[in-house]
Design a protein around this motif. Sequence first.
Motif, PDB file in Angstrom:
ATOM      1  N   VAL A   1      36.236  26.226  45.055  1.00 22.29           N
ATOM      2  CA  VAL A   1      35.367  27.261  44.288  1.00 22.29           C
ATOM      3  C   VAL A   1      36.626  28.375  43.756  1.00 22.29           C
ATOM      4  O   VAL A   1      37.970  28.909  44.400  1.00 22.29           O
ATOM      5  CB  VAL A   1      33.937  28.392  44.550  1.00 22.29           C
ATOM      6  N   ALA A   2      37.357  28.906  42.852  1.00 26.88           N
ATOM      7  CA  ALA A   2      38.155  30.101  42.389  1.00 26.88           C
ATOM      8  C   ALA A   2      37.766  31.774  42.786  1.00 26.88           C
ATOM      9  O   ALA A   2      36.913  32.223  42.664  1.00 26.88           O
ATOM     10  CB  ALA A   2      37.663  29.074  40.729  1.00 26.88           C
ATOM     11  N   ILE A   3      39.285  31.831  42.738  1.00 22.11           N
ATOM     12  CA  ILE A   3      39.129  33.398  42.746  1.00 22.11           C
ATOM     13  C   ILE A   3      40.565  33.151  42.264  1.00 22.11           C
ATOM     14  O   ILE A   3      42.003  32.543  42.711  1.00 22.11           O
ATOM     15  CB  ILE A   3      39.369  33.324  44.193  1.00 22.11           C
ATOM     16  N   GLY A   4      41.024  35.179  41.446  1.00 20.36           N
ATOM     17  CA  GLY A   4      41.932  34.657  40.430  1.00 20.36           C
ATOM     18  C   GLY A   4      43.402  35.661  41.994  1.00 20.36           C
ATOM     19  O   GLY A   4      42.992  35.714  42.034  1.00 20.36           O
TER      20      GLY A   4
ATOM     21  N   LYS B   1      40.358  28.125  45.439  1.00 15.93           N
ATOM     22  CA  LYS B   1      41.536  27.767  45.148  1.00 15.93           C
ATOM     23  C   LYS B   1      41.885  28.925  44.503  1.00 15.93           C
ATOM     24  O   LYS B   1      41.217  29.443  43.700  1.00 15.93           O
ATOM     25  CB  LYS B   1      40.922  26.070  44.122  1.00 15.93           C
ATOM     26  N   VAL B   2      43.218  29.138  44.482  1.00 18.46           N
ATOM     27  CA  VAL B   2      43.950  30.383  43.432  1.00 18.46           C
ATOM     28  C   VAL B   2      43.734  29.773  42.183  1.00 18.46           C
ATOM     29  O   VAL B   2      44.296  28.638  41.924  1.00 18.46           O
ATOM     30  CB  VAL B   2      44.497  30.896  44.393  1.00 18.46           C
ATOM     31  N   CYS B   3      43.315  30.654  41.329  1.00 19.73           N
ATOM     32  CA  CYS B   3      44.117  30.542  39.856  1.00 19.73           C
ATOM     33  C   CYS B   3      44.371  31.637  39.092  1.00 19.73           C
ATOM     34  O   CYS B   3      44.507  33.007  40.017  1.00 19.73           O
ATOM     35  CB  CYS B   3      42.605  30.709  38.826  1.00 19.73           C
ATOM     36  N   GLU B   4      45.098  31.626  38.363  1.00 18.46           N
ATOM     37  CA  GLU B   4      44.758  32.476  37.418  1.00 18.46           C
ATOM     38  C   GLU B   4      44.869  33.644  37.097  1.00 18.46           C
ATOM     39  O   GLU B   4      43.729  33.724  37.277  1.00 18.46           O
ATOM     40  CB  GLU B   4      46.274  32.118  35.934  1.00 18.46           C
ATOM     41  N   PRO B   5      45.001  35.082  37.399  1.00 18.06           N
ATOM     42  CA  PRO B   5      44.003  36.103  36.567  1.00 18.06           C
ATOM     43  C   PRO B   5      43.436  36.345  35.289  1.00 18.06           C
ATOM     44  O   PRO B   5      44.248  35.987  34.137  1.00 18.06           O
ATOM     45  CB  PRO B   5      45.019  37.635  36.749  1.00 18.06           C
TER      46      PRO B   5
END
Length: 581
Positions: free
Chosen positions: A389-392, A463-467
Amino acid sequence: MFNTLKRRLAVLMVPVIAVGGLYFAEPVKADEDVKDLNENVMSVNSMEDDEAFETQSFSERRRKGDPNDPDFGKQWFHYMIHDEEAWQKSTGKGVTVAVIDNGFNAEHPDLKANVKGTYDATGNNNFGPVSGRYAYQGTHVAGVIGAVKDNGIGGCGVAPDASLYLIKVGDSANTEYMVNALKKCVEIKADVVNISVCGYKDSPELKAAIDEAVNAGCVIAAAAGDGQSSNVDYPAAYENVISVGASDYVSLRGTVYSAYGDAVDIAAPGGCGDGSDYGIYSLDNNGGYFAGYGTALASPMVSATAALVISADKKLLSDHSKKRVEAVRKRILDNEIKARYSCELGTKNAVDGGLDCEGAVKNKSIKRKFFGTRYFRINIGRFGSQDTVAIGKGRSVNLPLIDCKGYEISKKDAKGAYKLNTSANGITLSDTGKLKVDKNVEAGTEFSVTATYDGDSFTKKFKVCEPVTKMGFEENGKIKSKATVTVSDGTLIIADAPWETLNKEIRSYCGSSSSENSTIVNYEYGIGNIDIKTSKDQYISYYWLTGTPEEFVAQKGKKYTLTYTNPDGSHRKFKLVIKCK
């Protein structure tokens, strides 16, 4: 009708993030309280509906205060209908429930102590079970109502201290036998009658027998039928009988087999499949247990609730008149869970209202946090696998834990339950579940969080994503974060697919408010939290698992405000206002 055949579920699968009795709730802004769900503000999750899910045997999901019956954890319906809370005031003691069904094993060790009497309405003096596919139904239904609690074996019923009078009518849908059975209910002064056998035809004789029982104070609940249509079986179709449809095992959703529509008064858990995780776990004819499904198993939960209501009120207990029937019916239906149980996505086929034992017993409409489901789905955008899952970058979220009864574990109790699994710098996790990613962490970095509480363990990948800086749709080179549309009365709104109503694609962007200077952050699944604000009498059709507002039918003159909150921790929002002319 009572089904035990395992059905294919793939077409209706949605992701469940669950192991044991412990779950992460949706990430929320750091230090922000999680909103309660009620009929005015519904803050829930949204994800796609075409994936598999994972789960674990309910038998391991137990908490302090549960009965000592070893299989109680398999009986997930207790948590969904809130009967444990109702037991604080009533367990059905002093109430006689007549169970009219095909046949019974009255000597079952988990039932015998509560059996007050038996009667063979077929006149054959053979009270035992019938043969064939549904031989077990009567015993199974009786167990849902009144299997003994705290006796150290099996599970227990919804009204575990009620007295049961078991009446056999066989499985031929013979009107004469049913009439005999109803007359017996009047004779023994039964307080409640459950009828899970279906297939009867409307007739003056049957209607007269139903009316006679109701006039004598018998509260009657009956299975609406498994016909997958708006045609309700008799005797459930009679106006003075509580007609019961079936909801599924993973939250506020109707089952694909249940009858639906205005002729169905209420939904109760009916389960699906024949495994202990998915069916209604109760008694078999051989002294053991198994799980089945059908509206036949939803009806006894409503009958048992009627017993709890009567037992809790001395005036109702002594009133053998139609007035009592009307009063009990009103308490059950007026205090139901305010939800629309959709039986088929993309249609208006649904059952309005779900069973709430505690609400009925306390004669109070209770605002549920998320309506007693055992599951709570993570509410975040995801990349690739459902396990990531995503976190900015530069974002922080809280990861509250949810127990198997659907209640949030306090930060104090959850302290120390969390563990961060990563070698990357710039990612931190507090001992109360506050997760933070520094803005310098490289996009694409993956890590996981493990929580262990009360013997259950759960790991989630991130998983780190762009903010994300903007959420909305492109129009004339700009990114618009709000839209208003007008629809006609009766329009079906798919809440977690706003692009269908708006006819525009909703995206998440990183950059400025200009689409030219922004890049799209593509989540493979999920659009974020959904808040729906509307008038309190609007029924929302809830999708599987955690009360996700999958769809609702727009009503003339009403306005609906749907707010979508971006899932990466940025809390950027998109607002859709729907006006119904």
